[in-house]
Design a protein around this motif. Structure first.
Motif, PDB file in Angstrom:
ATOM      1  N   HIS A   2     -13.096 -37.191   4.512  1.00 31.65           N
ATOM      2  CA  HIS A   2     -12.504 -35.947   5.016  1.00 31.65           C
ATOM      3  C   HIS A   2     -11.061 -36.254   5.389  1.00 31.65           C
ATOM      4  CE1 HIS A   2     -11.433 -32.607   7.551  1.00 31.65           C
ATOM      5  NE2 HIS A   2     -12.458 -31.955   7.059  1.00 31.65           N
ATOM      6  N   ILE A   3     -10.160 -35.937   4.480  1.00 26.60           N
ATOM      7  CA  ILE A   3      -8.739 -36.204   4.661  1.00 26.60           C
ATOM      8  C   ILE A   3      -8.005 -34.875   4.619  1.00 26.60           C
ATOM      9  CG2 ILE A   3      -6.734 -37.448   3.763  1.00 26.60           C
ATOM     10  CD1 ILE A   3      -9.072 -39.290   4.584  1.00 26.60           C
ATOM     11  N   THR A   4      -7.291 -34.543   5.672  1.00 27.73           N
ATOM     12  CA  THR A   4      -6.568 -33.284   5.741  1.00 27.73           C
ATOM     13  C   THR A   4      -5.200 -33.417   5.091  1.00 27.73           C
ATOM     14  OG1 THR A   4      -7.682 -32.730   7.787  1.00 27.73           O
ATOM     15  CG2 THR A   4      -5.667 -31.522   7.305  1.00 27.73           C
ATOM     16  N   ALA A   5      -4.830 -32.408   4.317  1.00 31.07           N
ATOM     17  CA  ALA A   5      -3.483 -32.350   3.739  1.00 31.07           C
ATOM     18  C   ALA A   5      -2.524 -31.875   4.830  1.00 31.07           C
ATOM     19  CB  ALA A   5      -3.459 -31.396   2.552  1.00 31.07           C
ATOM     20  N   ILE A   6      -1.454 -32.605   5.045  1.00 34.68           N
ATOM     21  CA  ILE A   6      -0.446 -32.232   6.037  1.00 34.68           C
ATOM     22  C   ILE A   6       0.703 -31.583   5.270  1.00 34.68           C
ATOM     23  CG2 ILE A   6       1.031 -33.059   7.904  1.00 34.68           C
ATOM     24  CD1 ILE A   6      -2.015 -33.517   8.357  1.00 34.68           C
ATOM     25  N   ARG A   7       0.969 -30.310   5.601  1.00 35.28           N
ATOM     26  CA  ARG A   7       1.927 -29.508   4.838  1.00 35.28           C
ATOM     27  C   ARG A   7       2.934 -28.838   5.763  1.00 35.28           C
ATOM     28  NH1 ARG A   7      -1.862 -25.340   2.507  1.00 35.28           N
ATOM     29  NH2 ARG A   7      -2.916 -25.703   4.455  1.00 35.28           N
ATOM     30  N   PRO A   8       4.019 -28.261   5.178  1.00 36.37           N
ATOM     31  CA  PRO A   8       4.970 -27.516   6.010  1.00 36.37           C
ATOM     32  C   PRO A   8       4.255 -26.418   6.787  1.00 36.37           C
ATOM     33  CG  PRO A   8       5.838 -27.832   3.804  1.00 36.37           C
ATOM     34  CD  PRO A   8       4.401 -28.283   3.782  1.00 36.37           C
ATOM     35  N   PRO A   9       4.631 -26.118   7.995  1.00 39.10           N
ATOM     36  CA  PRO A   9       5.849 -26.571   8.654  1.00 39.10           C
ATOM     37  C   PRO A   9       5.695 -27.880   9.421  1.00 39.10           C
ATOM     38  CG  PRO A   9       4.813 -24.922  10.016  1.00 39.10           C
ATOM     39  CD  PRO A   9       3.953 -25.056   8.765  1.00 39.10           C
ATOM     40  N   THR A  10       4.522 -28.516   9.346  1.00 39.76           N
ATOM     41  CA  THR A  10       4.324 -29.774  10.073  1.00 39.76           C
ATOM     42  C   THR A  10       5.227 -30.870   9.532  1.00 39.76           C
ATOM     43  OG1 THR A  10       2.032 -29.114  10.420  1.00 39.76           O
ATOM     44  CG2 THR A  10       2.570 -31.403  10.869  1.00 39.76           C
ATOM     45  N   VAL A  11       5.427 -30.904   8.222  1.00 44.62           N
ATOM     46  CA  VAL A  11       6.329 -31.863   7.569  1.00 44.62           C
ATOM     47  C   VAL A  11       7.325 -31.085   6.722  1.00 44.62           C
ATOM     48  CG1 VAL A  11       4.638 -33.746   7.551  1.00 44.62           C
ATOM     49  CG2 VAL A  11       4.763 -32.190   5.600  1.00 44.62           C
ATOM     50  N   PRO A  12       8.471 -31.698   6.382  1.00 40.60           N
ATOM     51  CA  PRO A  12       9.440 -30.997   5.538  1.00 40.60           C
ATOM     52  C   PRO A  12       8.872 -30.682   4.155  1.00 40.60           C
ATOM     53  CG  PRO A  12      10.444 -32.929   6.570  1.00 40.60           C
ATOM     54  CD  PRO A  12       8.966 -32.999   6.830  1.00 40.60           C
ATOM     55  N   PRO A  13       9.397 -29.636   3.497  1.00 40.02           N
ATOM     56  CA  PRO A  13       8.951 -29.320   2.136  1.00 40.02           C
ATOM     57  C   PRO A  13       9.072 -30.543   1.218  1.00 40.02           C
ATOM     58  CG  PRO A  13      10.376 -27.587   2.979  1.00 40.02           C
ATOM     59  CD  PRO A  13      10.419 -28.711   3.980  1.00 40.02           C
ATOM     60  N   ASN A  14       8.152 -30.646   0.290  1.00 41.15           N
ATOM     61  CA  ASN A  14       8.098 -31.735  -0.697  1.00 41.15           C
ATOM     62  C   ASN A  14       7.910 -33.118  -0.083  1.00 41.15           C
ATOM     63  OD1 ASN A  14       8.308 -30.066  -3.020  1.00 41.15           O
ATOM     64  ND2 ASN A  14      10.463 -29.775  -2.510  1.00 41.15           N
ATOM     65  N   SER A  15       7.411 -33.167   1.144  1.00 39.06           N
ATOM     66  CA  SER A  15       7.029 -34.448   1.741  1.00 39.06           C
ATOM     67  C   SER A  15       5.608 -34.337   2.298  1.00 39.06           C
ATOM     68  CB  SER A  15       8.007 -34.866   2.841  1.00 39.06           C
ATOM     69  OG  SER A  15       7.888 -34.009   3.962  1.00 39.06           O
ATOM     70  N   CYS A  16       4.804 -33.494   1.657  1.00 41.70           N
ATOM     71  CA  CYS A  16       3.416 -33.308   2.080  1.00 41.70           C
ATOM     72  C   CYS A  16       2.681 -34.631   1.958  1.00 41.70           C
ATOM     73  CB  CYS A  16       2.735 -32.238   1.229  1.00 41.70           C
ATOM     74  SG  CYS A  16       3.506 -30.622   1.418  1.00 41.70           S
ATOM     75  N   ARG A  17       1.668 -34.799   2.761  1.00 39.69           N
ATOM     76  CA  ARG A  17       0.968 -36.084   2.793  1.00 39.69           C
ATOM     77  C   ARG A  17      -0.489 -35.906   3.130  1.00 39.69           C
ATOM     78  NH1 ARG A  17       5.206 -38.266   6.561  1.00 39.69           N
ATOM     79  NH2 ARG A  17       6.299 -36.686   5.407  1.00 39.69           N
ATOM     80  N   ASN A  18      -1.222 -36.972   2.913  1.00 37.79           N
ATOM     81  CA  ASN A  18      -2.616 -37.065   3.324  1.00 37.79           C
ATOM     82  C   ASN A  18      -2.696 -38.258   4.260  1.00 37.79           C
ATOM     83  OD1 ASN A  18      -2.729 -36.063   0.247  1.00 37.79           O
ATOM     84  ND2 ASN A  18      -4.290 -35.076   1.454  1.00 37.79           N
ATOM     85  N   ILE A  19      -3.397 -38.090   5.366  1.00 39.07           N
ATOM     86  CA  ILE A  19      -3.539 -39.155   6.343  1.00 39.07           C
ATOM     87  C   ILE A  19      -4.918 -39.782   6.159  1.00 39.07           C
ATOM     88  CG2 ILE A  19      -3.496 -39.785   8.775  1.00 39.07           C
ATOM     89  CD1 ILE A  19      -0.805 -38.719   7.740  1.00 39.07           C
ATOM     90  N   VAL A  20      -4.945 -41.113   6.005  1.00 45.51           N
ATOM     91  CA  VAL A  20      -6.178 -41.867   5.841  1.00 45.51           C
ATOM     92  C   VAL A  20      -6.380 -42.675   7.118  1.00 45.51           C
ATOM     93  CG1 VAL A  20      -7.369 -43.639   4.508  1.00 45.51           C
ATOM     94  CG2 VAL A  20      -5.813 -42.052   3.359  1.00 45.51           C
ATOM     95  N   TYR A  21      -7.591 -42.625   7.643  1.00 47.40           N
ATOM     96  CA  TYR A  21      -7.930 -43.409   8.832  1.00 47.40           C
ATOM     97  C   TYR A  21      -8.972 -44.456   8.416  1.00 47.40           C
ATOM     98  CZ  TYR A  21      -5.893 -39.430  11.270  1.00 47.40           C
ATOM     99  OH  TYR A  21      -5.046 -38.441  11.703  1.00 47.40           O
ATOM    100  N   CYS A  22      -8.608 -45.728   8.525  1.00 45.98           N
ATOM    101  CA  CYS A  22      -9.582 -46.789   8.253  1.00 45.98           C
ATOM    102  C   CYS A  22     -10.479 -46.902   9.484  1.00 45.98           C
ATOM    103  CB  CYS A  22      -8.882 -48.123   8.025  1.00 45.98           C
ATOM    104  SG  CYS A  22      -7.908 -48.199   6.521  1.00 45.98           S
ATOM    105  N   VAL A  23     -11.768 -46.911   9.280  1.00 46.60           N
ATOM    106  CA  VAL A  23     -12.697 -47.062  10.398  1.00 46.60           C
ATOM    107  C   VAL A  23     -13.704 -48.143  10.062  1.00 46.60           C
ATOM    108  CG1 VAL A  23     -12.457 -44.701  11.226  1.00 46.60           C
ATOM    109  CG2 VAL A  23     -14.178 -45.207   9.532  1.00 46.60           C
ATOM    110  N   SER A  24     -14.186 -48.777  11.116  1.00 48.00           N
ATOM    111  CA  SER A  24     -15.165 -49.860  10.903  1.00 48.00           C
ATOM    112  C   SER A  24     -16.567 -49.306  10.855  1.00 48.00           C
ATOM    113  CB  SER A  24     -15.048 -50.884  12.008  1.00 48.00           C
ATOM    114  OG  SER A  24     -15.226 -50.288  13.268  1.00 48.00           O
TER     115      SER A  24
END
Length: 113
Positions: free
Chosen positions: A91-113
């Protein structure tokens, strides 16, 4: 003002949209509880850093944290990556504007044990 500019104005200034991609309260509470446990059980820290090393070995991405920001560019790419990862069990959320600038969208990965 055209409809695209209105949409951007509402997204950047409308209270319901500001930080709508932030972590939900139950997830924050679970993270807090995890930190409480992690401080008492050293093997968990070791397992976590092993997962970070595994992720690096699998992807070749030079990482130094269990939280990895994968910048993918467009909103379309971020959403596509998020859907693909969800189908793969992550379950990885796409981080999009307005949270980040346009064309710098990202996905955050959390490594867990």
């Amino acid at each position: 003002m055209n409809s695209k500019r209105w949409k951007q104005l509402v997204q950047s200034r409308g209270r319901a949209f500001i930080f709508s991609t932030s972590t939900h309260v139950p997830i924050a509470a679970a993270a807090s509880a995890a930190v409480f446990v992690e401080r008492r059980e050293k093997w968990r820290r070791t397992a976590l850093w092993n997962r970070v090393r595994d992720f690096h070995a699998l992807t070749g991405i030079p990482i130094t944290s269990p939280i990895i920001s994968l910048i993918v560019g467009s909103e379309e790419k971020a959403l596509k990556a998020s859907r693909h990862l969800l189908k793969s069990g992550f379950h990885i959320t796409a981080i999009r504007p307005p949270t980040v600038p346009p064309n710098s969208c990202r996905n955050i990965v959390y490594c867990v044990s």
